[in-house]
Scaffold this motif. Structure first.
Motif, PDB file in Angstrom:
ATOM      1  N   GLN A   1       0.834  -1.216   0.000  1.00  0.00           N
ATOM      2  CA  GLN A   1       0.000   0.000   0.000  1.00  0.00           C
ATOM      3  C   GLN A   1       0.859   1.251   0.000  1.00  0.00           C
ATOM      4  OE1 GLN A   1      -2.362  -1.432   3.361  1.00  0.00           O
ATOM      5  NE2 GLN A   1      -4.147  -0.552   2.359  1.00  0.00           N
ATOM      6  N   THR A   2       0.737   2.028  -1.042  1.00  0.00           N
ATOM      7  CA  THR A   2       1.350   3.355  -0.995  1.00  0.00           C
ATOM      8  C   THR A   2       0.206   4.347  -0.876  1.00  0.00           C
ATOM      9  OG1 THR A   2       1.262   3.433  -3.388  1.00  0.00           O
ATOM     10  CG2 THR A   2       3.359   2.780  -2.411  1.00  0.00           C
ATOM     11  N   ASN A   3       0.469   5.460  -0.241  1.00  0.00           N
ATOM     12  CA  ASN A   3      -0.538   6.525  -0.192  1.00  0.00           C
ATOM     13  C   ASN A   3       0.246   7.798  -0.477  1.00  0.00           C
ATOM     14  OD1 ASN A   3      -3.235   7.299   2.190  1.00  0.00           O
ATOM     15  ND2 ASN A   3      -3.077   7.593   0.005  1.00  0.00           N
ATOM     16  N   GLU A   4       0.311   8.155  -1.761  1.00  0.00           N
ATOM     17  CA  GLU A   4       1.256   9.165  -2.231  1.00  0.00           C
ATOM     18  C   GLU A   4       0.522  10.482  -2.508  1.00  0.00           C
ATOM     19  OE1 GLU A   4       4.781   9.436  -2.732  1.00  0.00           O
ATOM     20  OE2 GLU A   4       3.843  11.375  -3.005  1.00  0.00           O
TER      21      GLU A   4
ATOM     22  N   LEU B   1      -8.339  -4.114  -9.497  1.00  0.00           N
ATOM     23  CA  LEU B   1      -9.613  -4.809  -9.711  1.00  0.00           C
ATOM     24  C   LEU B   1      -9.502  -5.756 -10.896  1.00  0.00           C
ATOM     25  CD1 LEU B   1     -12.220  -1.896  -9.393  1.00  0.00           C
ATOM     26  CD2 LEU B   1     -11.230  -3.313  -7.586  1.00  0.00           C
TER      27      LEU B   1
ATOM     28  N   SER C   1      -7.409   6.878  -7.541  1.00  0.00           N
ATOM     29  CA  SER C   1      -6.071   7.116  -8.079  1.00  0.00           C
ATOM     30  C   SER C   1      -5.226   5.884  -7.800  1.00  0.00           C
ATOM     31  CB  SER C   1      -5.450   8.350  -7.392  1.00  0.00           C
ATOM     32  OG  SER C   1      -4.204   8.628  -7.968  1.00  0.00           O
ATOM     33  N   ASP C   2      -4.716   5.274  -8.836  1.00  0.00           N
ATOM     34  CA  ASP C   2      -3.857   4.097  -8.708  1.00  0.00           C
ATOM     35  C   ASP C   2      -4.493   3.013  -7.838  1.00  0.00           C
ATOM     36  OD1 ASP C   2      -2.081   6.564  -9.198  1.00  0.00           O
ATOM     37  OD2 ASP C   2      -0.879   4.845  -9.838  1.00  0.00           O
TER      38      ASP C   2
ATOM     39  N   GLY D   1     -10.390   2.970  -2.842  1.00  0.00           N
ATOM     40  CA  GLY D   1      -8.993   2.535  -2.704  1.00  0.00           C
ATOM     41  C   GLY D   1      -8.185   3.621  -2.042  1.00  0.00           C
TER      42      GLY D   1
ATOM     43  N   GLU E   1     -13.355   8.524  -1.945  1.00  0.00           N
ATOM     44  CA  GLU E   1     -12.242   7.884  -2.653  1.00  0.00           C
ATOM     45  C   GLU E   1     -12.352   6.366  -2.592  1.00  0.00           C
ATOM     46  OE1 GLU E   1      -8.214   8.685  -1.333  1.00  0.00           O
ATOM     47  OE2 GLU E   1      -7.394   7.617  -3.068  1.00  0.00           O
TER      48      GLU E   1
ATOM     49  N   ASP F   1     -14.662  -4.016  -0.100  1.00  0.00           N
ATOM     50  CA  ASP F   1     -14.430  -3.888  -1.534  1.00  0.00           C
ATOM     51  C   ASP F   1     -15.166  -2.650  -2.062  1.00  0.00           C
ATOM     52  OD1 ASP F   1     -13.885  -4.808  -4.296  1.00  0.00           O
ATOM     53  OD2 ASP F   1     -16.061  -5.042  -4.302  1.00  0.00           O
ATOM     54  N   MET F   2     -14.477  -1.882  -2.878  1.00  0.00           N
ATOM     55  CA  MET F   2     -15.058  -0.606  -3.332  1.00  0.00           C
ATOM     56  C   MET F   2     -16.349  -0.807  -4.125  1.00  0.00           C
ATOM     57  SD  MET F   2     -12.476   0.566  -6.373  1.00  0.00           S
ATOM     58  CE  MET F   2     -10.884   0.105  -5.729  1.00  0.00           C
TER      59      MET F   2
ATOM     60  N   ARG G   1       0.067  12.604  -5.815  1.00  0.00           N
ATOM     61  CA  ARG G   1      -0.966  12.343  -6.837  1.00  0.00           C
ATOM     62  C   ARG G   1      -2.049  13.420  -6.807  1.00  0.00           C
ATOM     63  NH1 ARG G   1      -0.589   6.296  -5.037  1.00  0.00           N
ATOM     64  NH2 ARG G   1       1.053   5.580  -6.416  1.00  0.00           N
TER      65      ARG G   1
ATOM     66  N   ASP H   1     -11.592   1.199   1.421  1.00  0.00           N
ATOM     67  CA  ASP H   1     -10.382   0.428   1.108  1.00  0.00           C
ATOM     68  C   ASP H   1     -10.550  -0.988   1.637  1.00  0.00           C
ATOM     69  OD1 ASP H   1      -7.345   1.379   0.181  1.00  0.00           O
ATOM     70  OD2 ASP H   1      -7.401  -0.527   1.273  1.00  0.00           O
ATOM     71  N   LEU H   2      -9.991  -1.942   0.887  1.00  0.00           N
ATOM     72  CA  LEU H   2     -10.009  -3.340   1.324  1.00  0.00           C
ATOM     73  C   LEU H   2      -9.302  -3.480   2.660  1.00  0.00           C
ATOM     74  CD1 LEU H   2      -9.044  -5.739  -1.602  1.00  0.00           C
ATOM     75  CD2 LEU H   2     -11.211  -5.618  -0.356  1.00  0.00           C
TER      76      LEU H   2
HETATM   77  C1  LIG Z   1      -1.584   1.848  -4.749  1.00  0.00           C
HETATM   78  S1  LIG Z   1      -2.691   2.098  -3.399  1.00  0.00           S
HETATM   79  C2  LIG Z   1      -3.234   3.731  -3.785  1.00  0.00           C
HETATM   80  C3  LIG Z   1      -3.776   4.466  -2.589  1.00  0.00           C
HETATM   81  C4  LIG Z   1      -4.207   5.897  -2.888  1.00  0.00           C
HETATM   82  N1  LIG Z   1      -5.355   5.916  -3.795  1.00  0.00           N
HETATM   83  C5  LIG Z   1      -3.073   6.696  -3.483  1.00  0.00           C
HETATM   84  O1  LIG Z   1      -3.138   7.013  -4.691  1.00  0.00           O
HETATM   85  O2  LIG Z   1      -2.132   7.031  -2.773  1.00  0.00           O
HETATM   86  C6  LIG Z   1      -4.105   1.095  -3.862  1.00  0.00           C
HETATM   87  C7  LIG Z   1      -5.128   0.937  -2.730  1.00  0.00           C
HETATM   88  O3  LIG Z   1      -6.279   0.310  -3.254  1.00  0.00           O
HETATM   89  C8  LIG Z   1      -6.768  -0.603  -2.289  1.00  0.00           C
HETATM   90  N2  LIG Z   1      -7.607  -1.616  -2.962  1.00  0.00           N
HETATM   91  C9  LIG Z   1      -7.224  -2.568  -3.840  1.00  0.00           C
HETATM   92  N3  LIG Z   1      -8.282  -3.282  -4.255  1.00  0.00           N
HETATM   93  C10 LIG Z   1      -9.386  -2.765  -3.640  1.00  0.00           C
HETATM   94  C11 LIG Z   1     -10.780  -3.066  -3.660  1.00  0.00           C
HETATM   95  N4  LIG Z   1     -11.258  -4.053  -4.382  1.00  0.00           N
HETATM   96  N5  LIG Z   1     -11.602  -2.313  -2.905  1.00  0.00           N
HETATM   97  C12 LIG Z   1     -11.116  -1.323  -2.127  1.00  0.00           C
HETATM   98  N6  LIG Z   1      -9.800  -0.992  -2.067  1.00  0.00           N
HETATM   99  C13 LIG Z   1      -8.938  -1.692  -2.814  1.00  0.00           C
HETATM  100  C14 LIG Z   1      -5.512  -1.168  -1.651  1.00  0.00           C
HETATM  101  O4  LIG Z   1      -5.795  -1.723  -0.368  1.00  0.00           O
HETATM  102  C15 LIG Z   1      -4.631   0.074  -1.592  1.00  0.00           C
HETATM  103  O5  LIG Z   1      -4.772   0.767  -0.362  1.00  0.00           O
END
Ligand SMILES: C[S@@+](CC[C@H](N)C(=O)[O-])C[C@H]1O[C@@H](n2cnc3c(N)ncnc32)[C@H](O)[C@@H]1O
Length: 385
Positions: free
Chosen positions: A108-111, A281, A275-276, A139, A137, A252-253, A114, A204-205
């Motif tokens: 998990q990145t949270n950047e 999915l 974002s990212d 994810g 948001e 799940d989103m 973005r 977020d998952l």
């Molecule tokens: C790369 S991180 C990006 C976080 C943030 N959006 C950002 O740009 O910094 C992807 C995130 O999506 C979440 N994620 C992945 N599949 C998901 C799903 N099906 N439902 C909800 N969240 C999900 C992951 O747990 C993770 O925290």
């Protein structure tokens, strides 16, 4: 892909962004047994980055001399003859701990950088309606992208040209001033309109709690070792987020979207964004997400913003996305906005981006709405053009 090949490939691809991880990946490719802890991760998540993040996470408390090679852990030793021995030691002595992290934590990145790409879109969204925005948001990680109005932005003209455009909160701490470069030269719309944000909700998952030191340690561990500025930005964003926690829904989103939208009353315009995150999915989930957004947009006004690779984001809403991305790089980000107003959808492809959203080619074009859908007859398609 077998793990040895994955580490060999990772070594080649990461040499520029992280010479240390490239070196460690080369060692793993030579001694595949070192990758054993990664077998504990669900197969879809089994990547070298996850194993190295788990190793960093364990190193935060293990006090091992390997930490001296990782700038994100305060180290400043370059790769030397002792590196391989120390790395092997950490991986064997902490194999169970590293495996347990691989098993339980997705990468998990949270950047927050973005937000540089998202901020113009939020400004445009804010100008479409008198009401404040409710950000939702998908994810969201720890939710650090849910504070775009707290950060300050500086958009610089492409190298060799003069020009700087600023917006955002001038009182933000220095580490939360985000610099972006306008690669194509065009200045984004929406910068002069400060979005008023009345609600902030994330799905977020595996949501991360900024008040939980272990969760924040995981975010820290996912930063590659040489990227100390990203780490500093993360620390500053977490410190701010601790003052004003957002609502984070675990799940799940696609499944949680209706429930999250129901939390937003008509005093606000829902602004659903990602974002990212959509790249995680499956193709089927993306279709279901598009359908869920379509259904929601048929009954209330809302804005959808996606900042994703073209296939994970823009292509879900318009057939014109592929052509738009190919002018640049299909792997790069594409910023797209879909506005649902009185049951009609309009799409705008806004920009191509790279480098965690900090290199922006602003190029807004209208596009036809053609949502990816398996069940066209189920959807109130006629009301939507
Ligand atoms: C790369 S991180 C990006 C976080 C943030 N959006 C950002 O740009 O910094 C992807 C995130 O999506 C979440 N994620 C992945 N599949 C998901 C799903 N099906 N439902 C909800 N969240 C999900 C992951 O747990 C993770 O925290």
């Amino acid at each position: 892909l077998d793990l040895t090949t994955a580490f060999r490939r990772f070594a080649a691809e990461s040499r520029e962004a992280s010479p240390l991880y490239a070196e460690l990946a080369t060692i793993v490719a030579r001694t595949p047994a070192l990758a054993a802890p990664l077998e504990a991760a669900p197969s879809a998540f089994r990547t070298p980055s996850l194993m190295f993040a788990a190793m960093q996470y364990v190193l935060r408390t293990a006090h091992h001399p390997l930490a001296a090679y990782l700038p994100t852990l305060g180290g400043f030793t370059g790769a030397d003859d002792a590196l391989e021995t120390r790395f092997r030691q950490v991986m064997t002595e902490n194999a169970d701990a590293i495996a347990s992290v691989c098993a339980h934590r997705p990468l998990q990145t949270n950047e927050v950088s973005r937000c540089a790409a998202l901020r113009p879109a939020f400004g445009i969204a804010a100008g479409l309606d008198q009401r404040p925005l409710a950000l939702l948001e998908m994810g969201a990680g720890a939710g650090l992208l849910l504070y775009p109005d707290w950060y300050a932005y500086r958009y610089l003209a492409p190298r060799g040209r003069l020009g700087t455009w600023r917006c955002g909160n001038p009182d933000t701490p220095p580490r939360l001033r985000i610099d972006a470069e306008l690669e194509g030269g065009a200045v984004p719309e929406g910068l002069s309109r400060e979005p008023v944000i009345a609600r902030r909700i994330g799905i977020d998952l595996a949501p991360l709690d900024v008040a939980d030191e272990k969760d924040v340690d995981w975010l820290r561990a996912c930063v590659w070792p040489e990227h100390v500025l990203r780490l500093a930005r993360l620390e500053a964003a977490v410190a701010q987020a601790r003052q004003n926690p957002v609502t984070l829904i675990a799940g799940d989103m696609v499944a949680m979207l209706p429930r999250a939208l129901a939390m937003i009353d008509d005093a606000c315009v829902p602004c659903v964004f990602a974002s990212d995150a959509l790249e995680y999915l499956s193709a089927d989930q993306r279709v279901r997400l598009t359908e869920a957004l379509h259904r929601a947009g048929a009954t209330r006004d809302l804005v959808v913003i996606a900042h994703e690779t073209v296939t994970a984001g823009a292509a879900l809403f318009t057939d014109e996305a592929g052509r738009y991305a190919q002018a640049g790089d299909p792997q790069a980000g594409v910023l797209v906005m879909v506005r649902f107003s009185r049951g009609e959808a309009t799409v705008r492809l806004l920009a191509r981006t790279r480098g965690y959203g900090r290199l922006i080619d602003w190029d807004p074009v209208p596009a036809g709405y053609s949502p990816k859908s398996r069940l066209p007859s189920d959807l109130p398609r006629r009301t939507i053009r």
